[in-house]
Structure formats: structure tokens, C-alpha cells
Scaffold this motif. Structure first.
Motif, PDB file in Angstrom:
ATOM      1  N   LYS A   2       0.878  -1.165   0.044  1.00 28.99           N
ATOM      2  CA  LYS A   2       0.134  -0.004  -0.011  1.00 28.99           C
ATOM      3  C   LYS A   2       1.075   1.447   0.008  1.00 28.99           C
ATOM      4  O   LYS A   2       1.866   1.392   0.765  1.00 28.99           O
ATOM      5  CB  LYS A   2      -0.831   0.106   1.410  1.00 28.99           C
ATOM      6  CG  LYS A   2      -1.787   1.024   1.439  1.00 28.99           C
ATOM      7  CD  LYS A   2      -2.837   1.082   2.804  1.00 28.99           C
ATOM      8  CE  LYS A   2      -3.505   1.986   2.833  1.00 28.99           C
ATOM      9  NZ  LYS A   2      -4.564   2.121   3.964  1.00 28.99           N
ATOM     10  N   ILE A   3       0.652   2.267  -0.964  1.00 27.64           N
ATOM     11  CA  ILE A   3       1.227   3.433  -1.005  1.00 27.64           C
ATOM     12  C   ILE A   3       0.381   4.544  -0.385  1.00 27.64           C
ATOM     13  O   ILE A   3      -0.787   4.752  -0.561  1.00 27.64           O
ATOM     14  CB  ILE A   3       1.730   3.853  -2.339  1.00 27.64           C
ATOM     15  CG1 ILE A   3       2.529   2.755  -2.865  1.00 27.64           C
ATOM     16  CG2 ILE A   3       2.179   5.325  -2.622  1.00 27.64           C
ATOM     17  CD1 ILE A   3       2.683   3.151  -4.434  1.00 27.64           C
ATOM     18  N   TYR A   5       0.154   8.570   1.076  1.00 26.86           N
ATOM     19  CA  TYR A   5       0.585   9.895   1.055  1.00 26.86           C
ATOM     20  C   TYR A   5      -0.110  10.676   2.545  1.00 26.86           C
ATOM     21  O   TYR A   5      -1.224  10.714   2.406  1.00 26.86           O
ATOM     22  CB  TYR A   5       0.020  10.607  -0.178  1.00 26.86           C
ATOM     23  CG  TYR A   5       0.320   9.930  -1.243  1.00 26.86           C
ATOM     24  CD1 TYR A   5       1.569  10.437  -2.003  1.00 26.86           C
ATOM     25  CD2 TYR A   5      -0.164   8.900  -1.850  1.00 26.86           C
ATOM     26  CE1 TYR A   5       2.154  10.103  -3.217  1.00 26.86           C
ATOM     27  CE2 TYR A   5       0.627   8.521  -3.206  1.00 26.86           C
ATOM     28  CZ  TYR A   5       1.718   8.814  -3.718  1.00 26.86           C
ATOM     29  OH  TYR A   5       2.237   8.403  -4.841  1.00 26.86           O
ATOM     30  N   VAL A  25       5.564  10.037   1.459  1.00 25.81           N
ATOM     31  CA  VAL A  25       5.307   8.922   1.162  1.00 25.81           C
ATOM     32  C   VAL A  25       5.719   7.880   1.831  1.00 25.81           C
ATOM     33  O   VAL A  25       6.816   7.667   2.246  1.00 25.81           O
ATOM     34  CB  VAL A  25       5.717   8.665  -0.367  1.00 25.81           C
ATOM     35  CG1 VAL A  25       5.410   7.159  -1.115  1.00 25.81           C
ATOM     36  CG2 VAL A  25       5.532   9.950  -1.379  1.00 25.81           C
ATOM     37  N   VAL A  27       5.463   3.553   2.243  1.00 26.81           N
ATOM     38  CA  VAL A  27       5.065   2.118   1.698  1.00 26.81           C
ATOM     39  C   VAL A  27       4.783   1.327   2.669  1.00 26.81           C
ATOM     40  O   VAL A  27       5.511   1.328   3.642  1.00 26.81           O
ATOM     41  CB  VAL A  27       5.956   1.907   0.636  1.00 26.81           C
ATOM     42  CG1 VAL A  27       5.684   0.411   0.289  1.00 26.81           C
ATOM     43  CG2 VAL A  27       6.142   2.743  -0.355  1.00 26.81           C
ATOM     44  N   ARG A  33       6.186  -0.519   7.639  1.00 23.05           N
ATOM     45  CA  ARG A  33       6.218   0.805   6.888  1.00 23.05           C
ATOM     46  C   ARG A  33       7.741   1.380   6.664  1.00 23.05           C
ATOM     47  O   ARG A  33       8.556   1.328   7.523  1.00 23.05           O
ATOM     48  CB  ARG A  33       5.305   1.823   7.743  1.00 23.05           C
ATOM     49  CG  ARG A  33       3.923   1.603   7.872  1.00 23.05           C
ATOM     50  CD  ARG A  33       3.088   2.733   8.620  1.00 23.05           C
ATOM     51  NE  ARG A  33       1.820   2.217   8.169  1.00 23.05           N
ATOM     52  CZ  ARG A  33       0.774   3.255   8.384  1.00 23.05           C
ATOM     53  NH1 ARG A  33       1.085   4.411   8.817  1.00 23.05           N
ATOM     54  NH2 ARG A  33      -0.535   3.122   8.180  1.00 23.05           N
ATOM     55  N   ARG A  72       2.203  11.216  -8.649  1.00 22.11           N
ATOM     56  CA  ARG A  72       1.557   9.924  -8.235  1.00 22.11           C
ATOM     57  C   ARG A  72       1.921   8.648  -9.319  1.00 22.11           C
ATOM     58  O   ARG A  72       2.064   7.561  -8.770  1.00 22.11           O
ATOM     59  CB  ARG A  72       0.086   9.986  -7.790  1.00 22.11           C
ATOM     60  CG  ARG A  72      -0.060  10.828  -6.368  1.00 22.11           C
ATOM     61  CD  ARG A  72      -1.420  10.945  -5.998  1.00 22.11           C
ATOM     62  NE  ARG A  72      -1.599  11.662  -4.895  1.00 22.11           N
ATOM     63  CZ  ARG A  72      -2.287  11.348  -3.804  1.00 22.11           C
ATOM     64  NH1 ARG A  72      -2.807  10.031  -3.698  1.00 22.11           N
ATOM     65  NH2 ARG A  72      -2.504  12.117  -2.848  1.00 22.11           N
ATOM     66  N   ILE A  75       5.781   7.948  -8.951  1.00 18.74           N
ATOM     67  CA  ILE A  75       5.851   7.134  -7.754  1.00 18.74           C
ATOM     68  C   ILE A  75       5.293   5.597  -7.687  1.00 18.74           C
ATOM     69  O   ILE A  75       6.151   4.994  -7.633  1.00 18.74           O
ATOM     70  CB  ILE A  75       5.263   8.105  -6.716  1.00 18.74           C
ATOM     71  CG1 ILE A  75       6.190   9.575  -6.711  1.00 18.74           C
ATOM     72  CG2 ILE A  75       5.449   7.446  -5.484  1.00 18.74           C
ATOM     73  CD1 ILE A  75       5.518  10.596  -5.861  1.00 18.74           C
ATOM     74  N   SER A  76       4.291   5.755  -8.032  1.00 24.68           N
ATOM     75  CA  SER A  76       3.683   4.377  -8.077  1.00 24.68           C
ATOM     76  C   SER A  76       4.381   3.272  -9.044  1.00 24.68           C
ATOM     77  O   SER A  76       4.602   2.156  -8.480  1.00 24.68           O
ATOM     78  CB  SER A  76       1.901   4.309  -8.328  1.00 24.68           C
ATOM     79  OG  SER A  76       1.464   3.034  -8.402  1.00 24.68           O
ATOM     80  N   ILE A  79       7.840   2.597  -7.267  1.00 20.37           N
ATOM     81  CA  ILE A  79       7.688   1.808  -6.046  1.00 20.37           C
ATOM     82  C   ILE A  79       7.307   0.116  -6.388  1.00 20.37           C
ATOM     83  O   ILE A  79       7.869  -0.786  -6.029  1.00 20.37           O
ATOM     84  CB  ILE A  79       6.603   2.445  -5.397  1.00 20.37           C
ATOM     85  CG1 ILE A  79       7.161   3.820  -4.535  1.00 20.37           C
ATOM     86  CG2 ILE A  79       6.264   1.472  -4.128  1.00 20.37           C
ATOM     87  CD1 ILE A  79       6.321   4.328  -3.666  1.00 20.37           C
ATOM     88  N   ASN A  80       6.331   0.095  -7.328  1.00 20.25           N
ATOM     89  CA  ASN A  80       6.133  -1.316  -7.810  1.00 20.25           C
ATOM     90  C   ASN A  80       7.169  -2.007  -8.391  1.00 20.25           C
ATOM     91  O   ASN A  80       7.437  -3.085  -8.175  1.00 20.25           O
ATOM     92  CB  ASN A  80       4.850  -1.214  -8.986  1.00 20.25           C
ATOM     93  CG  ASN A  80       3.660  -0.892  -7.937  1.00 20.25           C
ATOM     94  OD1 ASN A  80       3.238  -1.740  -7.103  1.00 20.25           O
ATOM     95  ND2 ASN A  80       2.831  -0.094  -8.358  1.00 20.25           N
ATOM     96  N   SER A  83       9.688  -3.126  -5.713  1.00 17.23           N
ATOM     97  CA  SER A  83       9.197  -4.090  -4.937  1.00 17.23           C
ATOM     98  C   SER A  83       9.392  -5.434  -5.670  1.00 17.23           C
ATOM     99  O   SER A  83       9.814  -6.206  -4.888  1.00 17.23           O
ATOM    100  CB  SER A  83       7.716  -3.709  -4.653  1.00 17.23           C
ATOM    101  OG  SER A  83       6.975  -4.691  -3.711  1.00 17.23           O
TER     102      SER A  83
END
Length: 99
Positions: A2-3, A5, A25, A27, A33, A72, A75-76, A79-80, A83
């Protein structure tokens, strides 16, 4: 995963994109976290030059992630991708900023 903000507003999104950084931000993965510092290359270069000129060294923010643009969507995506490559597991082992 989960991201989150912390400042979840359109104004914060607008300011982050224009300033070239975002430090609210988080995660969340498997109950852990991770606070991230998101920056674009232009802002990183400006911060480096300012700090180096004043201090003769540069110390970056913990968990710095450099993105193409501080949106966003970008960033998403980043981050994905991180990960998938176990980035957050490596943070655990290296003792970075987990709260």
C-alpha cells in the motif's frame, strides 16, 4: 503493498511536482512501513550543489528514490518496480528508515 500519502491533497500533489520532491510517502508491506524521500534529478542536483557549496559535503535523505517526475503515477510505477526487485527487503537488512 500500500502506498500512503500523508498529505493526500491535490495541492500537495501540485506542489510536489513543481518543487521536485516529496517526503510524505510511506509504503506499507506485510505490516512494515517505509518512509521514502522522492525526488527528481533536477531537485537532487540543486540540493547537492547548495549543500556542497555551504558544507563541502552532501548527505542525502534516507530512502531516497529518484524519479523522472514527482507525480503519483510515476511514484507508483517506480515503487512497484522496486518492490519486484526486493528493494524493501534490502532496506530491512541494511537498517534504513523503517518505522
Amino acid at each position: 503493498m500500500k502506498i500512503i500519502y500523508e498529505d493526500d491533497t491535490e495541492l500537495a500533489d501540485f506542489e510536489a511536482e513543481n518543487k521536485g520532491y516529496r517526503k510524505d510517502v510511506i509504503v506499507e508491506i506485510d505490516g512494515k512501513r517505509y518512509r521514502l524521500y522522492i525526488t527528481d534529478i533536477t531537485r537532487l542536483q540543486q540540493d547537492f550543489e547548495d549543500e556542497y557549496c555551504n558544507s563541502k559535503f552532501y548527505s542525502q535523505e534516507p530512502n531516497t528514490i529518484i524519479v523522472n517526475s514527482v507525480t503519483r503515477e510515476e511514484i507508483s510505477f517506480v515503487i512497484n518496480e522496486l518492490s519486484k526487485g526486493d528493494y524493501f527487503k534490502r532496506l530491512d537488512r541494511n537498517g534504513f528508515d523503517i518505522f
